[in-house]
Design a protein around this motif. Structure first.
Motif, PDB file in Angstrom:
ATOM      1  N   ILE A   4       0.842  -1.201   0.000  1.00 12.16           N
ATOM      2  CA  ILE A   4       0.000   0.000   0.000  1.00 12.16           C
ATOM      3  C   ILE A   4       0.874   1.248   0.000  1.00 12.16           C
ATOM      4  O   ILE A   4       0.562   2.244  -0.667  1.00 12.16           O
ATOM      5  CB  ILE A   4      -0.959  -0.006   1.199  1.00 12.16           C
ATOM      6  N   ALA A   5       1.993   1.211   0.727  1.00 16.72           N
ATOM      7  CA  ALA A   5       2.903   2.363   0.741  1.00 16.72           C
ATOM      8  C   ALA A   5       3.426   2.651  -0.662  1.00 16.72           C
ATOM      9  O   ALA A   5       3.474   3.808  -1.095  1.00 16.72           O
ATOM     10  CB  ALA A   5       4.064   2.110   1.697  1.00 16.72           C
ATOM     11  N   ARG A   6       3.824   1.615  -1.375  1.00 19.94           N
ATOM     12  CA  ARG A   6       4.304   1.822  -2.746  1.00 19.94           C
ATOM     13  C   ARG A   6       3.196   2.323  -3.654  1.00 19.94           C
ATOM     14  O   ARG A   6       3.425   3.174  -4.526  1.00 19.94           O
ATOM     15  CB  ARG A   6       4.917   0.527  -3.280  1.00 19.94           C
ATOM     16  N   GLN A   7       2.000   1.806  -3.473  1.00 21.51           N
ATOM     17  CA  GLN A   7       0.873   2.276  -4.285  1.00 21.51           C
ATOM     18  C   GLN A   7       0.593   3.751  -4.031  1.00 21.51           C
ATOM     19  O   GLN A   7       0.316   4.516  -4.966  1.00 21.51           O
ATOM     20  CB  GLN A   7      -0.369   1.434  -3.980  1.00 21.51           C
ATOM     21  N   ALA A   8       0.664   4.157  -2.772  1.00 20.63           N
ATOM     22  CA  ALA A   8       0.395   5.558  -2.425  1.00 20.63           C
ATOM     23  C   ALA A   8       1.488   6.479  -2.930  1.00 20.63           C
ATOM     24  O   ALA A   8       1.210   7.567  -3.467  1.00 20.63           O
ATOM     25  CB  ALA A   8       0.244   5.696  -0.907  1.00 20.63           C
ATOM     26  N   ILE A   9       2.761   6.069  -2.789  1.00 22.82           N
ATOM     27  CA  ILE A   9       3.888   6.938  -3.143  1.00 22.82           C
ATOM     28  C   ILE A   9       4.183   6.909  -4.639  1.00 22.82           C
ATOM     29  O   ILE A   9       4.415   7.952  -5.257  1.00 22.82           O
ATOM     30  CB  ILE A   9       5.135   6.527  -2.334  1.00 22.82           C
ATOM     31  N   LEU A  10       4.154   5.732  -5.231  1.00 21.38           N
ATOM     32  CA  LEU A  10       4.552   5.600  -6.637  1.00 21.38           C
ATOM     33  C   LEU A  10       3.383   5.665  -7.608  1.00 21.38           C
ATOM     34  O   LEU A  10       3.590   5.933  -8.794  1.00 21.38           O
ATOM     35  CB  LEU A  10       5.291   4.267  -6.841  1.00 21.38           C
ATOM     36  N   TYR A  11       2.166   5.445  -7.108  1.00 17.69           N
ATOM     37  CA  TYR A  11       1.023   5.388  -8.028  1.00 17.69           C
ATOM     38  C   TYR A  11      -0.120   6.302  -7.610  1.00 17.69           C
ATOM     39  O   TYR A  11      -1.168   6.312  -8.247  1.00 17.69           O
ATOM     40  CB  TYR A  11       0.535   3.939  -8.152  1.00 17.69           C
ATOM     41  N   GLY A  12       0.072   7.065  -6.549  1.00 11.54           N
ATOM     42  CA  GLY A  12      -0.905   8.079  -6.183  1.00 11.54           C
ATOM     43  C   GLY A  12      -2.187   7.551  -5.577  1.00 11.54           C
ATOM     44  O   GLY A  12      -3.231   8.208  -5.664  1.00 11.54           O
ATOM     45  N   ARG A  13      -2.151   6.379  -4.948  1.00 12.32           N
ATOM     46  CA  ARG A  13      -3.370   5.810  -4.379  1.00 12.32           C
ATOM     47  C   ARG A  13      -3.935   6.709  -3.284  1.00 12.32           C
ATOM     48  O   ARG A  13      -3.229   7.142  -2.393  1.00 12.32           O
ATOM     49  CB  ARG A  13      -3.099   4.414  -3.818  1.00 12.32           C
ATOM     50  N   ARG A  14      -5.233   6.959  -3.355  1.00 13.47           N
ATOM     51  CA  ARG A  14      -5.931   7.732  -2.326  1.00 13.47           C
ATOM     52  C   ARG A  14      -6.374   6.791  -1.211  1.00 13.47           C
ATOM     53  O   ARG A  14      -6.865   5.681  -1.460  1.00 13.47           O
ATOM     54  CB  ARG A  14      -7.138   8.435  -2.942  1.00 13.47           C
ATOM     55  N   LEU A  15      -6.202   7.255   0.040  1.00 13.57           N
ATOM     56  CA  LEU A  15      -6.641   6.494   1.201  1.00 13.57           C
ATOM     57  C   LEU A  15      -7.731   7.291   1.909  1.00 13.57           C
ATOM     58  O   LEU A  15      -7.462   8.324   2.527  1.00 13.57           O
ATOM     59  CB  LEU A  15      -5.478   6.240   2.152  1.00 13.57           C
ATOM     60  N   ASP A  16      -8.963   6.847   1.786  1.00 16.28           N
ATOM     61  CA  ASP A  16     -10.050   7.489   2.524  1.00 16.28           C
ATOM     62  C   ASP A  16      -9.932   7.106   3.990  1.00 16.28           C
ATOM     63  O   ASP A  16      -9.687   5.941   4.335  1.00 16.28           O
ATOM     64  CB  ASP A  16     -11.397   7.066   1.954  1.00 16.28           C
ATOM     65  N   CYS A  17     -10.091   8.085   4.864  1.00 14.31           N
ATOM     66  CA  CYS A  17      -9.838   7.839   6.286  1.00 14.31           C
ATOM     67  C   CYS A  17     -10.763   6.770   6.856  1.00 14.31           C
ATOM     68  O   CYS A  17     -10.324   5.930   7.649  1.00 14.31           O
ATOM     69  CB  CYS A  17      -9.984   9.146   7.070  1.00 14.31           C
ATOM     70  N   ASP A  18     -12.018   6.795   6.453  1.00 13.01           N
ATOM     71  CA  ASP A  18     -12.994   5.855   7.004  1.00 13.01           C
ATOM     72  C   ASP A  18     -13.080   4.594   6.155  1.00 13.01           C
ATOM     73  O   ASP A  18     -14.147   4.205   5.665  1.00 13.01           O
ATOM     74  CB  ASP A  18     -14.356   6.530   7.119  1.00 13.01           C
ATOM     75  N   THR A  19     -11.938   3.958   5.955  1.00 12.75           N
ATOM     76  CA  THR A  19     -11.847   2.674   5.256  1.00 12.75           C
ATOM     77  C   THR A  19     -10.854   1.808   6.024  1.00 12.75           C
ATOM     78  O   THR A  19     -10.076   2.326   6.834  1.00 12.75           O
ATOM     79  CB  THR A  19     -11.357   2.835   3.810  1.00 12.75           C
ATOM     80  N   PRO A  20     -10.851   0.509   5.787  1.00 10.06           N
ATOM     81  CA  PRO A  20      -9.860  -0.328   6.483  1.00 10.06           C
ATOM     82  C   PRO A  20      -8.425   0.150   6.260  1.00 10.06           C
ATOM     83  O   PRO A  20      -7.609   0.138   7.189  1.00 10.06           O
ATOM     84  CB  PRO A  20     -10.098  -1.717   5.886  1.00 10.06           C
ATOM     85  N   GLU A  21      -8.105   0.589   5.039  1.00  8.70           N
ATOM     86  CA  GLU A  21      -6.751   1.069   4.761  1.00  8.70           C
ATOM     87  C   GLU A  21      -6.494   2.397   5.469  1.00  8.70           C
ATOM     88  O   GLU A  21      -5.417   2.622   6.032  1.00  8.70           O
ATOM     89  CB  GLU A  21      -6.545   1.225   3.258  1.00  8.70           C
ATOM     90  N   GLY A  22      -7.470   3.284   5.456  1.00 14.03           N
ATOM     91  CA  GLY A  22      -7.313   4.569   6.118  1.00 14.03           C
ATOM     92  C   GLY A  22      -7.177   4.440   7.612  1.00 14.03           C
ATOM     93  O   GLY A  22      -6.441   5.206   8.258  1.00 14.03           O
ATOM     94  N   ARG A  23      -7.842   3.459   8.176  1.00 12.73           N
ATOM     95  CA  ARG A  23      -7.777   3.266   9.626  1.00 12.73           C
ATOM     96  C   ARG A  23      -6.442   2.693  10.075  1.00 12.73           C
ATOM     97  O   ARG A  23      -6.178   2.622  11.280  1.00 12.73           O
ATOM     98  CB  ARG A  23      -8.931   2.366  10.073  1.00 12.73           C
ATOM     99  N   LEU A  24      -5.607   2.286   9.140  1.00 16.35           N
ATOM    100  CA  LEU A  24      -4.251   1.900   9.508  1.00 16.35           C
ATOM    101  C   LEU A  24      -3.429   3.116   9.947  1.00 16.35           C
ATOM    102  O   LEU A  24      -2.424   2.981  10.647  1.00 16.35           O
ATOM    103  CB  LEU A  24      -3.562   1.207   8.327  1.00 16.35           C
ATOM    104  N   ILE A  25      -3.854   4.303   9.515  1.00 17.25           N
ATOM    105  CA  ILE A  25      -3.194   5.555   9.904  1.00 17.25           C
ATOM    106  C   ILE A  25      -4.038   6.334  10.904  1.00 17.25           C
ATOM    107  O   ILE A  25      -3.513   6.939  11.838  1.00 17.25           O
ATOM    108  CB  ILE A  25      -2.920   6.425   8.653  1.00 17.25           C
TER     109      ILE A  25
END
Length: 468
Positions: free
Chosen positions: A366-387
């Motif tokens: 997910i980190a590579r997707q966010a940094i290298l591919y611009g993936r958006r992380l919505d806060c109220d999602t399982p991925e967003g709740r990791l942060i």
């Protein structure tokens, strides 16, 4: 350096309109690094000065022909290669001379200024920077890259690099001067941030209302001073970081956390390279590590920092640098309609220390997707709740923040500093951060002046139509 020098010929440079004698003098200068600091400094300063004079004889960058542009690139490449060789032997000597053999702390913005005097033409001087800073980013020759090479070599040296990290964690003089005012008033305003007490919390609010609370040259100093004061304030137990209401027509009257780096200012050449280093080694690292004391080692093993827990309050979005800030905080409250992105790919730069930190929250993919591919992380999602630790509706956001403050402070936070250090020593000890910043200083310098950065800003940001 020899291979680079062999590719630069007198005929090639004179075809660009440069005087034969001046070209010959530059090509004959420099030579091999001997290890003699004074001799090498004198010889290479002359080479770099002659190289800068050759570039100054060319038309401004936007007006150069293909041959002239190639000549400028060749001059810069040869001189930059010799700087790397020089710094490989003498970076420690320069740093020790500038700091009185590690006896005094010099911040990065002052260090690069002083280095220009200590070894002329090693890095751009004040006059050269002033000329460059009148140009749009695309029209600069990139002399500040040499600052990045210098800082990279300093940070790569264990003793010098740790000393520079310490220097950037010490409270700013402005913060020390303002402590009694905050103690008396409980509220202060700076350019870029405000500071006030909210119960047992020191509340830092980021402010750049015209630009969606983006960070730029006008906000960085005030925000760092506010972070210093919040950390040092003896009347509060924790600190909170949030964004203020903004003026932009689309969001007018709404609180937004941060839009990251001010891309409009970046495009127009108003954000200098050293801004990145000053930011990540200063205010961002202070959020993560606390504030250092001049006479105590800030390394986790020594435990010489003053710190308290930091709470993030995310409304709207945390874009780029805003998301980077969240990775340093101890607890994050986010509105259920908020989101996070690290759009570095669309900007052409490295997203601060996110490459070092994000994977610890989200995992590597997910980190590579966010940094290298611009993936958006919505806060109220399982991925967003990791942060994000807690989600609240906009209507319930203020009461949720009060509940968090009460929860952190109701029983005191006497073990907070110790727990923070114990977490860091296994995740990111100060020496690991130093090594990361050695790479970051070099790579970000090249990114900051890459043609791809301009192309990305025009393609993805419509930057040429925005007013700085």
């Amino acid at each position: 350096m020899t291979a680079v020098a062999d590719m630069v010929s007198s005929d090639f440079l004179t075809r660009a309109g440069l005087p034969h004698d001046a070209v010959g003098a530059w090509l004959a200068s420099g030579g091999a690094v001997t290890g003699d600091y004074l001799r090498d400094g004198e010889e290479f300063s002359r080479q770099w000065w002659l190289g800068a004079e050759l570039i100054a004889r060319l038309p401004p960058k936007p007006s150069r022909s293909d041959v002239q542009a190639a000549a400028a690139a060749s001059i810069l490449e040869r001189d930059r290669s010799s700087r790397v060789d020089f710094l490989g032997r003498h970076a420690e000597t320069i740093y020790r001379r500038l700091t009185g053999d590690l006896a005094k702390f010099v911040r990065v913005e002052n260090l690069v200024r002083d280095a220009a005097t200590a070894v002329p033409s090693l890095v751009p001087d004040v006059a050269q920077l002033a000329r460059e800073n009148t140009q749009a980013q695309r029209d600069k020759d990139g002399f500040e890259i040499d600052q990045g090479l210098f800082l990279s070599h300093v940070l790569a040296h264990p003793a010098c690099g740790m000393h520079l990290c310490h220097a950037m964690l010490v409270p700013r003089p402005e913060a020390l001067e303002a402590r009694h005012f905050f103690a008396e008033r409980g509220m202060l305003a700076f350019e870029g941030a405000t500071l006030e007490r909210r119960g047992k919390a020191a509340l830092v609010t980021m402010r750049n209302p015209r630009f969606l609370n983006a960070e730029d040259e006008g906000t960085i100093d005030g925000l760092e001073i506010a972070i210093d004061l919040a950390t040092l304030d003896p009347q509060t137990d924790i600190a909170v970081l949030r964004g203020d209401t903004v003026e932009h027509a689309k969001y007018r009257g709404r609180r937004l956390f941060s839009a990251g780096i001010n891309l409009t200012q970046l495009y127009h050449g108003k954000i200098p390279f050293v801004w990145y280093i000053k930011r990540d080694m200063g205010l961002v690292n202070k959020l993560f590590r606390g504030v250092a004391q001049a006479g105590k080692n800030p390394d986790e093993l020594a435990g010489g920092t003053i710190e308290k827990p930091w709470i993030g309050a995310v409304e709207g979005f945390a874009i780029g640098g805003g998301c980077q800030l969240l990775l340093t905080l101890d607890y994050v409250l986010a509105a259920n309609d908020a989101y996070m992105t690290l759009p570095a790919r669309k900007e052409g730069i490295i997203p601060g220390a996110a490459n070092l930190r994000l994977w610890r929250f989200t995992g590597d993919r997910i980190a590579r997707q966010a940094i290298l591919y611009g993936r958006r992380l919505d806060c109220d999602t399982p991925e967003g709740r990791l942060i994000c630790d807690e989600i609240a509706s906009p209507a319930a956001f203020e009461s949720a923040l009060d509940t968090i403050i009460e929860g952190f402070t109701s029983s005191g936070v006497v073990s907070a500093a110790g727990n923070r250090r114990a977490l860091r020593v296994g995740q990111e000890p100060l020496d690991l951060f130093r090594r990361y910043m050695a790479v970051y200083a070099r790579e970000q310098a090249y990114c900051h002046f890459s043609p791809a950065l301009i192309a990305n800003l025009e393609r993805n940001w419509n930057a040429h139509n925005r007013v700085a």
